[in-house]
Motif scaffolding. Structure first.
Motif, PDB file in Angstrom:
ATOM      1  N   SER A  62       4.134   4.095  -0.171  1.00 23.37           N
ATOM      2  CA  SER A  62       4.956   4.459  -1.055  1.00 23.37           C
ATOM      3  C   SER A  62       6.506   4.444  -0.195  1.00 23.37           C
ATOM      4  O   SER A  62       6.375   4.124   0.975  1.00 23.37           O
ATOM      5  CB  SER A  62       5.040   6.077  -1.247  1.00 23.37           C
ATOM      6  OG  SER A  62       4.092   6.240  -2.233  1.00 23.37           O
ATOM      7  N   LEU A  87       0.950  -1.434   0.102  1.00 20.36           N
ATOM      8  CA  LEU A  87      -0.115   0.042  -0.044  1.00 20.36           C
ATOM      9  C   LEU A  87       0.820   1.254  -0.024  1.00 20.36           C
ATOM     10  O   LEU A  87       0.264   2.334  -0.544  1.00 20.36           O
ATOM     11  CB  LEU A  87      -1.066   0.172   1.381  1.00 20.36           C
ATOM     12  CG  LEU A  87      -1.971  -1.097   1.401  1.00 20.36           C
ATOM     13  CD1 LEU A  87      -2.776  -0.821   2.646  1.00 20.36           C
ATOM     14  CD2 LEU A  87      -2.680  -1.134   0.330  1.00 20.36           C
ATOM     15  N   ILE A 135      -2.180   7.668   1.290  1.00 19.95           N
ATOM     16  CA  ILE A 135      -2.442   6.642   2.589  1.00 19.95           C
ATOM     17  C   ILE A 135      -1.552   6.815   3.712  1.00 19.95           C
ATOM     18  O   ILE A 135      -1.670   6.772   4.768  1.00 19.95           O
ATOM     19  CB  ILE A 135      -2.765   5.162   1.993  1.00 19.95           C
ATOM     20  CG1 ILE A 135      -3.757   5.382   1.011  1.00 19.95           C
ATOM     21  CG2 ILE A 135      -2.618   4.117   3.025  1.00 19.95           C
ATOM     22  CD1 ILE A 135      -3.980   4.019   0.278  1.00 19.95           C
ATOM     23  N   ASP A 136      -0.107   6.850   3.322  1.00 20.04           N
ATOM     24  CA  ASP A 136       1.073   6.749   4.135  1.00 20.04           C
ATOM     25  C   ASP A 136       0.796   8.040   4.994  1.00 20.04           C
ATOM     26  O   ASP A 136       0.782   7.806   6.275  1.00 20.04           O
ATOM     27  CB  ASP A 136       2.252   6.689   3.474  1.00 20.04           C
ATOM     28  CG  ASP A 136       3.668   6.672   4.036  1.00 20.04           C
ATOM     29  OD1 ASP A 136       3.435   6.191   5.294  1.00 20.04           O
ATOM     30  OD2 ASP A 136       4.448   6.530   3.836  1.00 20.04           O
ATOM     31  N   TYR A 137       0.690   9.355   4.557  1.00 19.96           N
ATOM     32  CA  TYR A 137       0.728  10.489   5.348  1.00 19.96           C
ATOM     33  C   TYR A 137      -0.699  10.527   6.212  1.00 19.96           C
ATOM     34  O   TYR A 137      -0.615  11.075   7.109  1.00 19.96           O
ATOM     35  CB  TYR A 137       0.809  11.643   4.355  1.00 19.96           C
ATOM     36  CG  TYR A 137       2.129  11.705   3.601  1.00 19.96           C
ATOM     37  CD1 TYR A 137       3.091  10.718   3.973  1.00 19.96           C
ATOM     38  CD2 TYR A 137       2.241  12.543   2.309  1.00 19.96           C
ATOM     39  CE1 TYR A 137       4.468  10.629   3.169  1.00 19.96           C
ATOM     40  CE2 TYR A 137       3.436  12.509   1.488  1.00 19.96           C
ATOM     41  CZ  TYR A 137       4.557  11.527   1.997  1.00 19.96           C
ATOM     42  OH  TYR A 137       5.530  11.514   1.184  1.00 19.96           O
ATOM     43  N   TYR A 196      -2.147  13.709  -1.738  1.00 21.24           N
ATOM     44  CA  TYR A 196      -0.789  14.001  -2.241  1.00 21.24           C
ATOM     45  C   TYR A 196      -0.344  13.436  -3.562  1.00 21.24           C
ATOM     46  O   TYR A 196      -0.899  12.480  -4.225  1.00 21.24           O
ATOM     47  CB  TYR A 196       0.175  13.584  -1.082  1.00 21.24           C
ATOM     48  CG  TYR A 196       0.157  14.314   0.102  1.00 21.24           C
ATOM     49  CD1 TYR A 196       1.105  15.292   0.349  1.00 21.24           C
ATOM     50  CD2 TYR A 196      -0.543  13.642   1.025  1.00 21.24           C
ATOM     51  CE1 TYR A 196       1.049  15.820   1.649  1.00 21.24           C
ATOM     52  CE2 TYR A 196      -0.689  14.333   2.375  1.00 21.24           C
ATOM     53  CZ  TYR A 196       0.437  15.461   2.721  1.00 21.24           C
ATOM     54  OH  TYR A 196       0.098  15.900   3.842  1.00 21.24           O
ATOM     55  N   GLY A 220       4.420  15.226 -15.303  1.00 17.42           N
ATOM     56  CA  GLY A 220       5.121  13.955 -14.370  1.00 17.42           C
ATOM     57  C   GLY A 220       4.582  13.897 -12.744  1.00 17.42           C
ATOM     58  O   GLY A 220       4.720  12.951 -12.212  1.00 17.42           O
ATOM     59  N   GLU A 221       4.060  15.094 -12.563  1.00 19.21           N
ATOM     60  CA  GLU A 221       3.324  15.101 -10.972  1.00 19.21           C
ATOM     61  C   GLU A 221       2.011  14.588 -11.053  1.00 19.21           C
ATOM     62  O   GLU A 221       1.223  15.421 -11.681  1.00 19.21           O
ATOM     63  CB  GLU A 221       3.575  16.451 -10.465  1.00 19.21           C
ATOM     64  CG  GLU A 221       3.281  16.365  -8.997  1.00 19.21           C
ATOM     65  CD  GLU A 221       3.550  17.538  -8.072  1.00 19.21           C
ATOM     66  OE1 GLU A 221       4.006  18.656  -8.741  1.00 19.21           O
ATOM     67  OE2 GLU A 221       3.453  17.588  -6.654  1.00 19.21           O
ATOM     68  N   ASN A 272       2.942  12.228  -6.289  1.00 22.60           N
ATOM     69  CA  ASN A 272       4.151  11.410  -6.058  1.00 22.60           C
ATOM     70  C   ASN A 272       5.273  12.314  -5.943  1.00 22.60           C
ATOM     71  O   ASN A 272       6.587  11.810  -5.569  1.00 22.60           O
ATOM     72  CB  ASN A 272       4.377  10.874  -7.610  1.00 22.60           C
ATOM     73  CG  ASN A 272       4.419  11.627  -8.780  1.00 22.60           C
ATOM     74  OD1 ASN A 272       3.858  12.882  -8.736  1.00 22.60           O
ATOM     75  ND2 ASN A 272       5.016  11.260  -9.822  1.00 22.60           N
ATOM     76  N   ARG A 273       5.254  13.681  -5.680  1.00 26.35           N
ATOM     77  CA  ARG A 273       6.336  14.494  -5.139  1.00 26.35           C
ATOM     78  C   ARG A 273       6.089  14.920  -3.992  1.00 26.35           C
ATOM     79  O   ARG A 273       6.572  15.925  -3.302  1.00 26.35           O
ATOM     80  CB  ARG A 273       6.608  15.502  -6.088  1.00 26.35           C
ATOM     81  CG  ARG A 273       7.042  15.174  -7.588  1.00 26.35           C
ATOM     82  CD  ARG A 273       7.356  16.374  -8.529  1.00 26.35           C
ATOM     83  NE  ARG A 273       7.408  15.815  -9.852  1.00 26.35           N
ATOM     84  CZ  ARG A 273       7.354  16.499 -10.937  1.00 26.35           C
ATOM     85  NH1 ARG A 273       7.184  18.010 -10.827  1.00 26.35           N
ATOM     86  NH2 ARG A 273       7.478  16.013 -12.150  1.00 26.35           N
ATOM     87  N   SER A 274       4.972  14.437  -3.112  1.00 28.35           N
ATOM     88  CA  SER A 274       4.580  14.717  -1.979  1.00 28.35           C
ATOM     89  C   SER A 274       3.943  16.242  -1.851  1.00 28.35           C
ATOM     90  O   SER A 274       3.882  16.850  -0.799  1.00 28.35           O
ATOM     91  CB  SER A 274       5.502  14.556  -0.630  1.00 28.35           C
ATOM     92  OG  SER A 274       6.161  13.355  -0.525  1.00 28.35           O
ATOM     93  N   SER A 297      -0.963  10.432  -5.701  1.00 28.93           N
ATOM     94  CA  SER A 297      -0.271   8.987  -5.501  1.00 28.93           C
ATOM     95  C   SER A 297      -1.247   8.476  -4.339  1.00 28.93           C
ATOM     96  O   SER A 297      -1.210   9.021  -3.117  1.00 28.93           O
ATOM     97  CB  SER A 297       1.173   9.538  -4.972  1.00 28.93           C
ATOM     98  OG  SER A 297       1.560   8.358  -3.977  1.00 28.93           O
ATOM     99  N   GLY A 309       0.077   5.664  -2.970  1.00 24.99           N
ATOM    100  CA  GLY A 309       0.939   5.394  -1.686  1.00 24.99           C
ATOM    101  C   GLY A 309       1.350   6.354  -0.557  1.00 24.99           C
ATOM    102  O   GLY A 309       1.321   6.128   0.418  1.00 24.99           O
ATOM    103  N   ARG A 310       1.509   7.583  -1.162  1.00 21.69           N
ATOM    104  CA  ARG A 310       1.663   8.576  -0.356  1.00 21.69           C
ATOM    105  C   ARG A 310       0.765   9.199   0.438  1.00 21.69           C
ATOM    106  O   ARG A 310       0.778   9.627   1.640  1.00 21.69           O
ATOM    107  CB  ARG A 310       2.511   9.542  -1.135  1.00 21.69           C
ATOM    108  CG  ARG A 310       3.987   9.391  -1.782  1.00 21.69           C
ATOM    109  CD  ARG A 310       4.847  10.593  -1.992  1.00 21.69           C
ATOM    110  NE  ARG A 310       5.776  10.314  -2.826  1.00 21.69           N
ATOM    111  CZ  ARG A 310       7.205  10.268  -2.294  1.00 21.69           C
ATOM    112  NH1 ARG A 310       7.558  10.999  -1.062  1.00 21.69           N
ATOM    113  NH2 ARG A 310       8.320   9.771  -2.829  1.00 21.69           N
TER     114      ARG A 310
END
Lengths: 196, 196
Positions: A90, A88, B52-54, B67, B43-44, B69-71, B47, B49-50
């Motif tokens: 990154s 899940l 859910i992580d944050y 977020y 390219g941005e 892929n560059r946060s 994400s 993955g980011r």
């Protein structure tokens, strides 16, 4: 030949179709972020969204395929002595260490390590997908959807073996996030061998 | 002005920083796949993955950022009358209909609809990320990790409102997968308005 990835670092290497990649936790409770790209067309990469969709399961283990963003099977899990990995989240990154931990001078994390290792192969940072986080233990509260990052279930010597279903470029780390490895940064080992 | 996305189709449009995007389920139990790209640098992209992580949560709702892929924060959820959306699964696609449903002549799905709508803006199919699947109801079995796709919790008129945190290119669909909308393909509506 067993290779060792030093704590908080990462590597990139080729894995040919049919070859086996064994990822070993030599000391226990350590995570390895794994990404894979089609060796002949790096626009094709592992996809968490497709792999979870087709498996109808977020926790993948022995027998499960890891699909690409083009729905090609990139890797098959052949052996797994742990049975708990994450797909899940990154890779940890400087931004993650800033946002979640408030680090003023953060480590570049698995994301930075993967970006550096993959750059000579033409992979741009933006193209690094959600990793298959080997040995990472992320339980979920089914009601709220809350996730927790807990120590891996892996003990010293545990491993997972993947079989490549196409020629691949692999990125692999010894994870840099304290929370994912019970706040003890350790190495990861891997071995490439010919398939059956 | 309220726009209607016909059943099993998709659109792309620009959303300026500060503008509000309201996604409405006009008939109930319909899913809308949403993707977003930085309007000035595609390219941005969002994400899963980011995000859910944050958030440390797989189910996002009012107050949560989406977020990149560059946060970078691309969207903020400002209102949400449903509270259950999915951010794990890739857009449905011809490959998905073949692999999961065994369709011999599959629909191109949200993935094909997004690819067609985004192509004039320079977005390649490989760059379409895991979507934020508005109103999609994907419960998880916490022990096994098994997921199920169930009918959305949305009733007619339910909506979610996002505020753009940068200039964006949005892709949005009325989802083409029977399972996600209780086997009744319906339209989706959206409205863009100036922020507060």
């Amino acid at each position: 030949m067993i290779h060792t990835i030093a704590p908080r670092s990462g590597v990139a290497f080729e894995l040919k179709r049919g070859e086996l990649l064994k990822v070993i936790d030599p000391m226990g409770e350590q995570v390895a972020d794994l990404v894979a790209f089609n060796r002949h067309d790096i626009g094709e990469a592992i996809s968490s969204g497709r792999s979870i969709d087709y498996a109808s399961r977020i926790y993948l283990s022995t027998g499960d395929p890891i699909y690409s963003n083009r729905s090609g099977i990139m890797l098959l899990i052949r052996e797994d002595t742990v049975g708990r990995h994450d797909f899940l989240l990154s890779p940890c990154s400087a931004e993650m260490f800033r946002i979640i931990y408030g680090d003023a001078h953060p480590h570049r994390g698995c994301f930075g390590n993967l970006a550096a290792a993959l750059a000579p192969h033409g992979v741009q940072p933006d193209a690094i997908p959600t990793a298959f986080n080997v040995f990472m233990n992320v339980p979920i509260d089914a009601r709220t959807g809350a996730i927790r990052v807990e120590p891996p279930l892996s003990a010293a010597g545990d491993y997972i073996t993947f079989e490549a279903q196409m020629d691949l470029l692999i990125g692999l780390t010894a994870c840099s996030a304290g929370q994912s490895n019970n706040f003890s940064y350790k190495p990861i080992q891997y071995e490439v061998s010919a398939g059956a």
